[in-house]
Design a protein around this motif. Structure first.
Motif, PDB file in Angstrom:
ATOM      1  N   ASP A 119       8.781 -14.085   1.967  1.00  9.11           N
ATOM      2  CA  ASP A 119       8.986 -13.353   3.214  1.00  9.11           C
ATOM      3  C   ASP A 119      10.119 -12.359   3.008  1.00  9.11           C
ATOM      4  O   ASP A 119      11.225 -12.722   2.592  1.00  9.11           O
ATOM      5  N   LEU A 120       9.828 -11.080   3.286  1.00 10.57           N
ATOM      6  CA  LEU A 120      10.821 -10.018   3.108  1.00 10.57           C
ATOM      7  C   LEU A 120      11.900 -10.154   4.177  1.00 10.57           C
ATOM      8  O   LEU A 120      11.604 -10.214   5.373  1.00 10.57           O
ATOM      9  N   ASP A 121      13.145 -10.198   3.763  1.00  5.42           N
ATOM     10  CA  ASP A 121      14.253 -10.419   4.685  1.00  5.42           C
ATOM     11  C   ASP A 121      14.542  -9.164   5.511  1.00  5.42           C
ATOM     12  O   ASP A 121      14.577  -8.051   4.981  1.00  5.42           O
ATOM     13  N   HIS A 122      14.753  -9.368   6.796  1.00  2.00           N
ATOM     14  CA  HIS A 122      15.179  -8.299   7.713  1.00  2.00           C
ATOM     15  C   HIS A 122      14.233  -7.092   7.687  1.00  2.00           C
ATOM     16  O   HIS A 122      14.669  -5.950   7.856  1.00  2.00           O
ATOM     17  N   PHE A 123      12.958  -7.342   7.522  1.00  2.00           N
ATOM     18  CA  PHE A 123      12.018  -6.220   7.446  1.00  2.00           C
ATOM     19  C   PHE A 123      11.899  -5.498   8.792  1.00  2.00           C
ATOM     20  O   PHE A 123      11.664  -4.287   8.842  1.00  2.00           O
ATOM     21  N   LYS A 124      12.082  -6.206   9.879  1.00  6.35           N
ATOM     22  CA  LYS A 124      11.999  -5.577  11.204  1.00  6.35           C
ATOM     23  C   LYS A 124      13.032  -4.460  11.347  1.00  6.35           C
ATOM     24  O   LYS A 124      12.774  -3.433  11.996  1.00  6.35           O
ATOM     25  N   LEU A 125      14.198  -4.632  10.710  1.00  6.80           N
ATOM     26  CA  LEU A 125      15.226  -3.600  10.775  1.00  6.80           C
ATOM     27  C   LEU A 125      14.771  -2.319  10.093  1.00  6.80           C
ATOM     28  O   LEU A 125      15.104  -1.219  10.528  1.00  6.80           O
ATOM     29  N   VAL A 126      14.000  -2.464   9.007  1.00  6.47           N
ATOM     30  CA  VAL A 126      13.472  -1.287   8.311  1.00  6.47           C
ATOM     31  C   VAL A 126      12.526  -0.525   9.233  1.00  6.47           C
ATOM     32  O   VAL A 126      12.620   0.704   9.367  1.00  6.47           O
ATOM     33  N   ASN A 127      11.615  -1.247   9.875  1.00  7.45           N
ATOM     34  CA  ASN A 127      10.676  -0.595  10.794  1.00  7.45           C
ATOM     35  C   ASN A 127      11.391   0.042  11.980  1.00  7.45           C
ATOM     36  O   ASN A 127      11.060   1.155  12.406  1.00  7.45           O
ATOM     37  N   ASP A 128      12.373  -0.668  12.508  1.00 13.05           N
ATOM     38  CA  ASP A 128      13.087  -0.151  13.675  1.00 13.05           C
ATOM     39  C   ASP A 128      13.916   1.083  13.324  1.00 13.05           C
ATOM     40  O   ASP A 128      14.024   2.023  14.122  1.00 13.05           O
ATOM     41  N   ARG A 129      14.502   1.096  12.138  1.00 13.42           N
ATOM     42  CA  ARG A 129      15.397   2.191  11.759  1.00 13.42           C
ATOM     43  C   ARG A 129      14.638   3.408  11.250  1.00 13.42           C
ATOM     44  O   ARG A 129      14.977   4.541  11.581  1.00 13.42           O
ATOM     45  N   TYR A 130      13.609   3.176  10.421  1.00 18.23           N
ATOM     46  CA  TYR A 130      12.941   4.293   9.737  1.00 18.23           C
ATOM     47  C   TYR A 130      11.513   4.553  10.223  1.00 18.23           C
ATOM     48  O   TYR A 130      10.942   5.596   9.915  1.00 18.23           O
ATOM     49  N   GLY A 131      10.925   3.614  10.934  1.00 16.77           N
ATOM     50  CA  GLY A 131       9.552   3.784  11.393  1.00 16.77           C
ATOM     51  C   GLY A 131       8.567   3.018  10.529  1.00 16.77           C
ATOM     52  O   GLY A 131       8.873   2.598   9.405  1.00 16.77           O
ATOM     53  N   HIS A 132       7.363   2.866  11.053  1.00 12.43           N
ATOM     54  CA  HIS A 132       6.370   2.034  10.371  1.00 12.43           C
ATOM     55  C   HIS A 132       5.809   2.696   9.114  1.00 12.43           C
ATOM     56  O   HIS A 132       5.356   2.006   8.206  1.00 12.43           O
ATOM     57  N   LEU A 133       5.824   4.026   9.040  1.00  8.88           N
ATOM     58  CA  LEU A 133       5.334   4.694   7.834  1.00  8.88           C
ATOM     59  C   LEU A 133       6.212   4.344   6.636  1.00  8.88           C
ATOM     60  O   LEU A 133       5.704   4.012   5.556  1.00  8.88           O
ATOM     61  N   VAL A 134       7.512   4.391   6.824  1.00  7.52           N
ATOM     62  CA  VAL A 134       8.430   3.978   5.757  1.00  7.52           C
ATOM     63  C   VAL A 134       8.261   2.484   5.473  1.00  7.52           C
ATOM     64  O   VAL A 134       8.276   2.047   4.316  1.00  7.52           O
ATOM     65  N   GLY A 135       8.077   1.706   6.541  1.00 10.92           N
ATOM     66  CA  GLY A 135       7.853   0.274   6.350  1.00 10.92           C
ATOM     67  C   GLY A 135       6.638  -0.015   5.495  1.00 10.92           C
ATOM     68  O   GLY A 135       6.647  -0.919   4.660  1.00 10.92           O
ATOM     69  N   ASP A 136       5.575   0.783   5.679  1.00  7.05           N
ATOM     70  CA  ASP A 136       4.372   0.607   4.857  1.00  7.05           C
ATOM     71  C   ASP A 136       4.668   0.897   3.384  1.00  7.05           C
ATOM     72  O   ASP A 136       4.160   0.209   2.487  1.00  7.05           O
ATOM     73  N   HIS A 137       5.484   1.918   3.105  1.00 10.03           N
ATOM     74  CA  HIS A 137       5.867   2.206   1.724  1.00 10.03           C
ATOM     75  C   HIS A 137       6.677   1.057   1.126  1.00 10.03           C
ATOM     76  O   HIS A 137       6.526   0.725  -0.049  1.00 10.03           O
ATOM     77  N   VAL A 138       7.525   0.462   1.937  1.00 12.66           N
ATOM     78  CA  VAL A 138       8.314  -0.677   1.460  1.00 12.66           C
ATOM     79  C   VAL A 138       7.403  -1.849   1.128  1.00 12.66           C
ATOM     80  O   VAL A 138       7.559  -2.508   0.084  1.00 12.66           O
ATOM     81  N   LEU A 139       6.442  -2.133   2.000  1.00  5.04           N
ATOM     82  CA  LEU A 139       5.502  -3.227   1.730  1.00  5.04           C
ATOM     83  C   LEU A 139       4.730  -2.975   0.439  1.00  5.04           C
ATOM     84  O   LEU A 139       4.522  -3.899  -0.366  1.00  5.04           O
ATOM     85  N   ALA A 140       4.307  -1.734   0.221  1.00  5.52           N
ATOM     86  CA  ALA A 140       3.583  -1.408  -1.008  1.00  5.52           C
ATOM     87  C   ALA A 140       4.466  -1.592  -2.225  1.00  5.52           C
ATOM     88  O   ALA A 140       4.010  -2.064  -3.280  1.00  5.52           O
ATOM     89  N   ALA A 141       5.736  -1.241  -2.108  1.00  4.17           N
ATOM     90  CA  ALA A 141       6.665  -1.399  -3.234  1.00  4.17           C
ATOM     91  C   ALA A 141       6.897  -2.873  -3.550  1.00  4.17           C
ATOM     92  O   ALA A 141       6.938  -3.278  -4.719  1.00  4.17           O
TER      93      ALA A 141
END
Length: 439
Positions: free
Chosen positions: A289-311
């Motif tokens: 489970d990726l830690d604090h992933f909600k903060l990534v989505n909240d700060r940068y948006g879901h498009l950036v979050g999708d790139h993080v998930l792919a990485a």
């Protein structure tokens, strides 16, 4: 076109390395084609106009005959894939000098863009795809031009040159396309490049298509251009076979990460555990489970979050074996089954893999271009829980329960850590699996 319209083209939003590769490849395609014209004029076969017309016509006919299939393939999978037109473009490289073969490519791909790609693929991507094929055709034509083309399909040395031309075509086309795919993604390293380059299905399909192109060229060269028509029926059948395979894959793959989706992973993992039970093997299971992933989505948006998930998905895939099962369970949670692990009922191997994944995720740096520049996401961490088969569970559901509870224990321990097995689970939280003895 107004200057302001040019500056809004989607091509300018590409990462700088990708844009540089696109421009260099397109320039090389134009330069090599132009430079091959003088020599090509002296090497044209007597029936060159008929050969070119037949190849372009055959390419158009095969596209039209499989129009619905090709459009469905693009709707079901937007990533680059083999379009099977290399049957005709390789035949052009085998029968014609470079400039004439490049003209065949332009004719076939102009029709392909107008009938299949238009509206679904950005123009810069279509131009790049065409440029890579032009360079591949130029390379293959240079190889086949080492001997008289009339003798190319009539001797063993000629056969060796045809094989070399197939390899040259595949190498140029696949390396350039894969390079852009990797540069567009979050992991721009050699390991990722080699992993994408050697994906079995696409590589096999490419060589199968090129082999059909060589056979088409041989028939046309020995018996006459009209024999190209015999290649159309099997090519149309191949189109439909590829579509079925692609739809099956799309149904089992998570669109954001390229990993198995939850349903497909469950089916394959259960099958692997049944096989392990029959052979008295061990296995390990990891829940991440990726830690604090909600903060990534909240700060940068879901498009950036999708790139993080792919990485993260690429990082996990890079640290396991090819036959290990990696899936996304939804959100920021991933799962890995490690069949046939050795030592300590599978615990040692599972913990080793988990620690490698944890370290690799911690080193991820994701760069995503946006309107204001580039968004950089790093300092990512992952909490991992594990279970071993059969020690921690007799079936998949028990293993998942143990591993999931262990993952939450890793969260409580401060995150960015690994917890393994029933000893990490609070007493009574999970019903221990009955011990089994194998003779």
């Amino acid at each position: 076109m107004p200057r302001r319209g040019v500056t809004r083209w989607a091509v300018w939003t590409l990462p700088a390395p990708v844009l540089a590769v696109l421009l260099v490849v397109e320039l090389l395609a134009a330069v090599t084609t132009a430079s091959s014209i003088p020599q090509g004029l002296t090497q044209l076969p007597h029936d060159w106009a008929l050969v070119m017309a037949v190849l372009i016509g055959a390419g158009i006919l095969s596209t039209e005959a499989s129009l619905g299939v090709e459009r469905m393939r693009h709707r079901s999978d937007e990533s680059p894939h083999i379009d099977l037109s290399s049957v005709w473009t390789f035949a052009a490289a085998a029968l014609l000098p470079g400039a004439a073969a490049s003209a065949v490519v332009l004719g076939i791909y102009a029709h392909l863009y107008a009938r299949v790609w238009r509206g679904g693929i950005p123009p810069h991507r279509a131009i790049f795809s065409t440029a890579t094929v032009v360079l591949a055709v130029q390379a293959a034509s240079a190889v086949t031009g080492l001997v008289d083309r009339d003798a190319l399909f009539k001797s063993f040395p000629g056969l060796a040159l045809v094989v070399a031309a197939v390899l040259a075509y595949a190498a140029v086309n696949m390396v350039l396309v894969v390079a852009v795919i990797v540069l567009s993604g979050p992991n721009r390293d050699l390991a990722t490049f080699l992993h994408v380059l050697t994906r079995g299905d696409e590589a096999v399909l490419e060589f199968a298509t090129l082999s059909m192109g060589a056979l088409a060229a041989g028939a046309m060269g020995a018996l006459g251009p009209a024999y190209a028509v015999l290649v159309l029926p099997p090519l149309i059948v191949l189109h439909r076979t590829v579509l079925v395979r692609q739809l099956e894959e799309a149904a089992s793959v998570d669109g954001k990460t390229g990993l198995l989706n939850a349903a497909a992973w469950h089916v394959r993992a259960a099958r692997a555990l049944r096989r392990a039970e029959r052979t008295a093997d061990h296995a390990g299971l990891l829940v991440l489970d990726l830690d604090h992933f909600k903060l990534v989505n909240d700060r940068y948006g879901h498009l950036v979050g999708d790139h993080v998930l792919a990485a993260v998905a690429a990082a996990v895939r890079a640290e396991v074996r090819d036959d290990d099962l990696v899936g996304r369970f939804g959100g920021e949670e991933f799962v890995v089954l490690l069949p046939s692990t050795d030592g300590d009922d599978g615990r040692i191997a599972a913990v080793t893999v988990a620690e490698r994944i944890r370290g690799r995720v911690a080193g991820i740096r994701v760069e995503v271009p946006d309107a204001d520049g580039t968004v950089v996401v790093d300092d990512l961490t992952v909490s991992i829980g594990g279970a071993s088969f059969p020690a921690d569970g007799a079936d998949l559901s028990q293993l998942l329960e143990v591993a999931d509870t262990a993952m939450y224990a890793a969260k409580r321990a401060g995150r960015n850590t690994v917890r393994m097995g029933l000893h990490a689970v609070p007493s009574g939280a999970v019903r221990p699996a009955p011990r089994r003895h194998h003779s």
